[in-house]
Design an enzyme around this catalytic site. Structure first.
Site, short mmCIF file in Angstrom:
data_model
loop_
_atom_site.label_atom_id
_atom_site.label_comp_id
_atom_site.label_asym_id
_atom_site.label_seq_id
_atom_site.Cartn_x
_atom_site.Cartn_y
_atom_site.Cartn_z
CG ASP A 39 18.31 8.93 -9.98
OD1 ASP A 39 17.45 9.79 -9.70
OD2 ASP A 39 18.89 8.25 -9.12
CG MET A 72 17.03 14.71 -12.43
SD MET A 72 18.30 13.90 -11.42
CE MET A 72 17.80 12.21 -11.64
N GLY A 146 22.30 15.23 -10.28
CA GLY A 146 23.32 14.90 -11.28
C GLY A 146 24.18 13.71 -10.89
CG PHE A 147 27.33 13.54 -10.41
CD1 PHE A 147 27.95 12.65 -11.28
CD2 PHE A 147 27.17 14.87 -10.80
CE1 PHE A 147 28.41 13.07 -12.52
CE2 PHE A 147 27.63 15.30 -12.04
CZ PHE A 147 28.24 14.40 -12.91
N GLY A 148 25.27 10.69 -7.64
CA GLY A 148 25.07 10.06 -6.34
C GLY A 148 26.25 10.37 -5.43
N GLY A 149 26.12 9.98 -4.18
CA GLY A 149 27.24 10.07 -3.25
C GLY A 149 27.57 11.46 -2.74
CG ASP A 174 16.74 11.66 -5.05
OD1 ASP A 174 17.63 10.90 -4.65
OD2 ASP A 174 16.46 11.83 -6.26
N GLY A 175 18.90 12.36 -2.17
CA GLY A 175 20.27 12.88 -2.18
C GLY A 175 20.86 12.89 -0.78
N GLY A 176 21.92 12.09 -0.60
CA GLY A 176 22.62 12.07 0.69
C GLY A 176 21.81 11.48 1.83
N GLY A 196 20.62 5.94 -2.59
CA GLY A 196 21.44 5.15 -3.48
C GLY A 196 22.63 4.54 -2.77
C1 DX5 Z 1 20.89 12.51 -7.82
C2 DX5 Z 1 19.81 11.45 -7.92
C3 DX5 Z 1 19.67 10.60 -6.71
C4 DX5 Z 1 20.91 9.80 -6.37
C5 DX5 Z 1 21.03 9.78 -4.90
O1 DX5 Z 1 20.72 13.45 -8.82
O2 DX5 Z 1 18.54 12.04 -8.17
O3 DX5 Z 1 18.55 9.74 -6.79
O4 DX5 Z 1 20.87 8.49 -6.83
O5 DX5 Z 1 22.20 9.15 -4.57
P1 DX5 Z 1 22.76 9.11 -3.07
O6 DX5 Z 1 21.71 8.42 -2.24
O7 DX5 Z 1 24.01 8.36 -3.21
O8 DX5 Z 1 22.95 10.55 -2.66
ZN ZN Z 2 16.79 10.72 -8.02
#
Ligand code: DX5
Ligand code: ZN
Length: 215
Positions: A39, A72, A146-149, A174-176, A196
């Site tokens: 990312d 991004m 922007g953020f994981g989790g 991608d995401g959650g 992630g």
């Molecule tokens: C968020 C990223 C994702 C992120 C997903 O902007 O593009 O790739 O790492 O993280 P999780 O799997 O924790 O939602």
């Molecule tokens: Zn990503």
């Protein structure tokens, strides 16, 4: 359903421990990852700042797995060459960041890399319909980038369905992503799971990857 489409699992390094990146990469590799998701955030297109080509190059040295650069960033045109040279295999740009997606895709292909396009949750499928035949992958954001989790947005499921009706290539989410949300995304037509927190936060990454692949 994913049907006969091959499922690919892409651990997202955003959730890895960067103080021991090489061993995290190896952990994902040994666990059966098909590719690694990297990312790249610039603090403009999204609020967060992560890493650039310099780190992609370092990751490249530690693995033979395909590397996906999820850009991004604003002005992707300016940076694709650096990400290509750093060893990315698939370069994914955001449709919101370019007025000339066709020439961007052509430039990525000239660098002998695969090209993918991503959409933020609020961005409509219409915005990519003219370039669907040109890309190697569509990456549907299932959280605000922007953020994981963060929590998976079920509101994106109809979008995945609509893309699948028009597109036979790889659709990534991608995401959650976890086993439950990956199932929902797969039923809607996705076949690539970028995850992630779910994977890097787990003690048993191989077990989870096996389960994801069996969906
Ligand atoms: C968020 C990223 C994702 C992120 C997903 O902007 O593009 O790739 O790492 O993280 P999780 O799997 O924790 O939602
Ligand atoms: Zn990503």
């Amino acid at each position: 359903m994913a049907g006969k489409r091959v499922i690919k699992v892409a651990p997202s390094l955003l959730a890895a421990d960067f103080s021991c990146l090489e061993s995290e990469v190896k952990r994902a590799e040994k666990a059966g990852a098909d590719r690694l998701h990297v990312d790249v955030m610039d603090g403009h297109f999204v609020r967060n700042i992560t890493l650039g080509p310099f780190i992609v190059r370092a990751i490249r040295k530690t693995t033979k797995l395909p590397l996906v650069a999820h850009l991004m960033i604003e002005n992707p045109e300016r940076y694709i060459e650096e990400f290509a040279r750093a060893g990315s295999d698939l370069i994914v740009f955001h449709i919101e960041t370019t007025k000339t997606p066709k020439s961007l895709i052509a430039d990525i292909k000239k660098l002998k890399k695969k090209a993918g396009v991503s959409l933020k949750p609020k961005t409509k499928v219409d915005s990519i319909k003219d370039i669907l035949s040109l890309v190697d992958e569509v990456l549907v954001m299932t959280v605000e980038p922007g953020f994981g989790g963060q929590e998976f947005m079920r509101t994106q499921l109809p979008k995945i369905k609509a893309i699948r009706e028009a597109y036979s290539g790889d659709i990534a989410v991608d995401g959650g992503i976890n086993l439950k949300t990956a199932r929902l995304a797969s039923q809607a037509g996705a076949n690539v799971f970028a995850a992630g927190t779910y994977l890097f936060g787990a003690k048993n990454m191989p077990g989870l990857i096996t389960k994801l692949k069996r969906i």
